[in-house]
Design an enzyme around this catalytic site. Structure first.
Site, PDB file in Angstrom:
ATOM      1  N   SER A  94       6.170  33.883  28.382  1.00  0.00           N
ATOM      2  CA  SER A  94       6.549  32.551  28.829  1.00  0.00           C
ATOM      3  C   SER A  94       5.483  32.039  29.795  1.00  0.00           C
ATOM      4  O   SER A  94       4.311  31.927  29.413  1.00  0.00           O
ATOM      5  CB  SER A  94       7.933  32.590  29.465  1.00  0.00           C
ATOM      6  OG  SER A  94       8.438  31.303  29.687  1.00  0.00           O
ATOM      7  N   HIS A 126      13.998  31.994  22.984  1.00  0.00           N
ATOM      8  CA  HIS A 126      12.942  32.263  23.954  1.00  0.00           C
ATOM      9  C   HIS A 126      12.878  33.735  24.324  1.00  0.00           C
ATOM     10  O   HIS A 126      11.865  34.208  24.838  1.00  0.00           O
ATOM     11  CB  HIS A 126      13.158  31.407  25.200  1.00  0.00           C
ATOM     12  CG  HIS A 126      11.993  31.417  26.128  1.00  0.00           C
ATOM     13  ND1 HIS A 126      10.701  31.125  25.715  1.00  0.00           N
ATOM     14  CD2 HIS A 126      11.894  31.687  27.463  1.00  0.00           C
ATOM     15  CE1 HIS A 126       9.878  31.211  26.743  1.00  0.00           C
ATOM     16  NE2 HIS A 126      10.577  31.547  27.816  1.00  0.00           N
TER      17      HIS A 126
END
Length: 858
Positions: A708, A828
């Site tokens: 991320s 994610h």
């Protein structure tokens, strides 16, 4: 927060988001959160075992050591701005811009087609890339390393701690607790319940409430459970309707996503009948969107969702809040609050403090940026929670007007009883010419006085003020106590305060911090002071204990609690409940904290785990993990997957506490924002070079990993210091900083990175955009594995796709080994179930370990 905070799925990102929420203002991710802090703690702790993506593991004595470099002379945090670097070894390599495949004069991106997530051409690229990746690196499920099976056994182990949340008491007065359990037979999960007494036994008797696997098969959709928002018992007249001693949660809003995406479907579930509430009964259901929904009362919801054009912000989160009454159409529900399109999100929620002698607060918030919000609050009666035409509202006066909270936009606020707690992210002078309160502090004030008379009429009391090495990490509340969690040089500490109408009184707690994660969460904050205590360390398996906050007052004082005191020896500890067995052999491992010196002279702490008899010959396969963003702190925690996939193989694991994180409060985070972001990268480089200088490893045996925002960190390491690393794993990354704000939730991160459409791009952002910094003249880059998920609707998979395709095109006939794997599901977190998690984990760790092992002779 959506975590909302997020959203709560059992992954490291959730752990990160939860801790992050505590420090940010009411963001989109916090919108409409009604889950308790105890539940957040449960999920956060549960994720410690589950996370395959980014964290650490082990068990053994800890030692403190400093690096061979002398510490800077100036104070720790003041050096952020005042130090002038005399150490040039940590400077980042300057890279040139690519020229072979240029952007057009209009700035058109030749790889923009890869941003079309599910186009036939993009998916073909992803699938073909996956085939090439496995052909080159091998299929983890059949690899001779056995990493896949070891990781899977950890993720599906029956020895995992089943963390629970209380849902009230049944007619017999038995406390009922719920848990989501995933294993090899139910990879998507069983939502189940049992009594608390049964839960405390070695073999609890579980009753299945909802089988997510069966639901997925029935619906033909790969459902991923994303949490639920309960109907609070305090606003539900039917919670006591079952007779006897019942006081039970009767309904909840289930969040289910396709393949692990942030966007979810909302379905109301009846916990008494254990079935979804049908449309004939006017059950609340909402289609797929990044929805935030919570109960205002049994028959009224606050809903922020995608209602059509203009209803979502540029960041992809709700811009308007509707008040939806059961039995009516959502299309006809009135809008009660709205923000601007440029906001991150809006939220509305109820904070019922009647159990602490306070009122019911109705709160609305506009999250202007990721770190700033504007809030409006009013006190209301129970009748005001009901539908406008409810007979109980007849004769009840309308509620008072909302009052804007006159505090700094970057502060956060919590209502506890009759007090308001204010958490500062910047210095604040509430009374002109009066005292200036330091950023990172917690203050409390009389809530009613603040709302009716304003900030200048109030007396403020400091609950916590940070020092150069201490920082606020969050708090939770029982009915009568506030439990404050702080960090001291990235080590955990708990202190307890008695809640009164006129403030908080210190009653005891830990006198010294320790290298382990230790947190406390209320079991039922409206009824008693019972707490769940969670503890784990780098080499200390996670444990769950039962405690009583009221016991702290008896004898626990700073004089009676010493460093190293076992949790079971503390007065507030009642009994051990569950403990994770050692999931790998950590017998000969040691943990230490060291410090590197960054380019500007700042001390950068890092934790290192290695064999006690390590050979300092530079040949140890070493994995350096970092994040450095969004005020998220890294620190001690037990991640068994790192143990079986890395440490048991003789690897060294390192976790860097670089700037941009929250390890030392807002100042540590703000030191790496926007134009100062290079500090984060210099810090990470400093730790890497410190490892090399101390002969732990050499560049050829040093791997870096991050995901991320940490994926952006990895991209910058790849383009700026290719000479320092032998392998890089770049997961679910941001890489194109010219277009990040146009992709999915990217607009919400401009407060962190900057605005590419402004002068920020030319002034600094272009320097931190790996996608634009590939040096075509560079003959060699280190091997890199890039991974992402098609279903990631937070960080767009286009970042990873475009970077890889560009590297392949520019790197033809060059020594630029790049491998790419895109999981078709997973969101994610990168994976939707344990098998996918084990696959992605094994792929990454085998790639890094095998690459470094082959590099030993280099």
């Amino acid at each position: 927060f959506i975590r909302i905070l997020q959203k709560h799925d059992e992954t490291a990102r959730n752990l990160h988001l939860s801790r992050h929420k505590m420090r940010t203002s009411t963001t989109a991710l916090t919108a409409l959160v009604t889950t308790t802090l105890a539940n957040s703690r449960l999920r956060s702790t549960q994720s410690i075992l589950y996370t395959q993506a980014f964290s650490i593991t082990s068990k053994v004595p800890f030692s403190f050591q400093r690096s061979n470099k002398p510490p800077p002379n100036k104070s720790f945090l003041s050096s952020l701005l005042s130090r002038t670097s005399t150490n040039t070894s940590f400077k980042m390599t300057t890279t040139s811009r690519t020229t072979s495949i240029p952007f057009t004069s209009e700035g058109e991106d030749p790889y923009i087609w890869l941003e079309d997530v599910e186009s036939e051409k993009s998916l073909s690229f992803a699938k073909e890339s996956n085939e090439k990746c496995l052909a080159a690196l091998g299929d983890p499920t059949t690899s001779s390393t056995g990493t896949y099976s070891k990781v899977l056994s950890v993720l599906e182990s029956d020895d995992r701690i089943a963390y629970v949340a209380k849902y009230g008491t049944n007619a017999d007065g038995e406390v009922m607790v719920y848990n989501l359990w995933k294993d090899s037979n139910n990879p998507k999960g069983l939502w189940r319940k049992t009594t608390f007494e049964s839960y405390k036994s070695d073999q609890p008797e579980w009753e299945t409430v909802l089988n997510i696997d069966e639901l997925a098969e029935k619906d033909g959709i790969s459902w991923v459970y994303k949490g639920n928002s309960k109907l609070s018992r305090s606003i539900d007249p039917l919670s006591t309707s079952l007779g006897g001693k019942s006081n039970i949660v009767t309904r909840t809003l289930l969040s289910l996503s396709r393949g692990g995406a942030d966007a979810t479907y909302i379905k109301e579930f009846d916990l008494i009948r254990q079935e979804f509430v049908s449309q004939d009964e006017h059950g609340f259901t909402l289609p797929e969107a990044k929805t935030r929904a919570s109960y205002k009362s049994r028959d009224v919801l606050y809903v922020g969702s995608d209602f059509g054009e203009g209803s979502m912000t540029d960041s992809g989160y709700p811009r308007v809040i509707k008040e939806w009454v059961r039995g009516t159409s959502i299309e006809d529900a009135p809008t009660v609050f709205e923000g601007e399109k440029t906001d991150v999100s809006v939220s509305a929620y109820i904070n019922d403090q009647r159990s602490r002698n306070g009122p019911i607060y109705e709160i609305r918030s506009r999250s202007i940026t990721f770190y700033t919000s504007k809030r409006w609050v009013r006190r209301i009666l129970f009748e005001h929670l009901l539908a406008p035409d409810d007979p109980q509202r007849k004769g009840v006066e309308d509620p008072e007007d909302f009052q804007a909270l006159d505090i700094q936009d970057d502060a956060s606020v919590s209502m506890i009883g009759k007090r308001m707690i204010i958490t500062l992210r910047s210095d604040w002078e509430p009374i002109q010419g009066g005292k200036v309160y330091k950023n990172g502090s917690l203050l409390h004030v009389e809530a009613d006085l603040f709302l009716t008379k304003g900030k200048e009429a109030c007396d403020y009391t400091v609950l916590f003020e940070p020092t150069e090495r201490t920082a606020y990490d969050g708090f939770s509340c029982t009915k009568n106590y506030l439990i404050l969690s702080t960090l001291d040089n990235v080590k955990s500490k708990l202190t307890f305060y008695k809640i009164h109408d006129d403030g908080f009184t210190f009653v005891g707690g830990d006198s010294k911090a320790q290298i382990r994660a230790c947190s406390a969460g209320s079991i039922d904050s409206t009824e008693n002071d019972d707490i769940f205590l969670y503890s784990s360390g780098y080499t200390e398996p996670s444990s769950l204990s039962l405690g009583d906050a009221s016991k702290v007052e008896l004898t626990d004082t700073p004089d009676t609690i010493v460093e190293g005191t076992a949790l079971s020896d503390k007065n507030y500890h009642l009994e051990d409940l569950k403990s994770l067995p050692a999931m790998y052999d950590a017998t000969n491992l040691v943990v230490s904290q060291k410090f590197a010196i960054s380019n500007d002279g700042t001390q950068i702490p890092y934790f290192i785990i290695h064999h006690k008899d390590i050979s300092l010959d530079g040949n140890n396969p070493t994995l350096l993990y970092g994040y450095g963003g969004f005020e998220i702190s890294l620190g001690p925690k037990y991640i068994a997957t790192v143990g079986v996939a890395w440490l048991e193989r003789g690897g060294v694991y390192v976790e860097a506490n670089i700037r941009g994180g929250g390890e030392f409060g807002p100042a540590w985070h703000q030191a790496g924002l926007k134009s100062k972001r290079h500090k984060c990268y210099e810090d990470f480089i400093a730790v890497g070079e410190d490892l090399v200088e101390n002969n732990i490893c050499k560049p050829a045996t040093l791997a870096a990993r991050g995901g991320s925002n940490g994926g952006l960190l990895m991209g910058m390491m790849y383009v700026s210091r290719p000479d320092l690393f032998g392998a890089i794993h770049c997961a679910v990354p941001l890489l194109d900083m010219k277009r990040f704000h146009n992709l999915l939730a990217g607009a919400s991160w401009m407060a962190e990175y900057g605005n590419p459409d402004s002068s920020d791009w030319d002034e600094f952002l272009h320097k931190y955009s790996p996608y634009h910094l590939i040096d075509e003249s560079n003959a060699k880059y280190p091997p890199m594995l890039v991974t992402t998920s098609t279903r990631d609707d937070r960080v767009h998979p286009g970042h990873a796709r475009k970077m890889v395709k560009k590297l392949w095109d520019l790197g033809e006939d060059k020594d630029w080994p790049v491998y790419y794997y895109e999981n078709i599901e997973g969101g994610h977190g990168g994976a939707a179930d344990a098998k996918q998690s084990a696959f992605m984990t094994a792929l990454a760790y085998d790639f890094m370990f095998n690459t470094l092992t082959n590099n030993k002779s280099v």
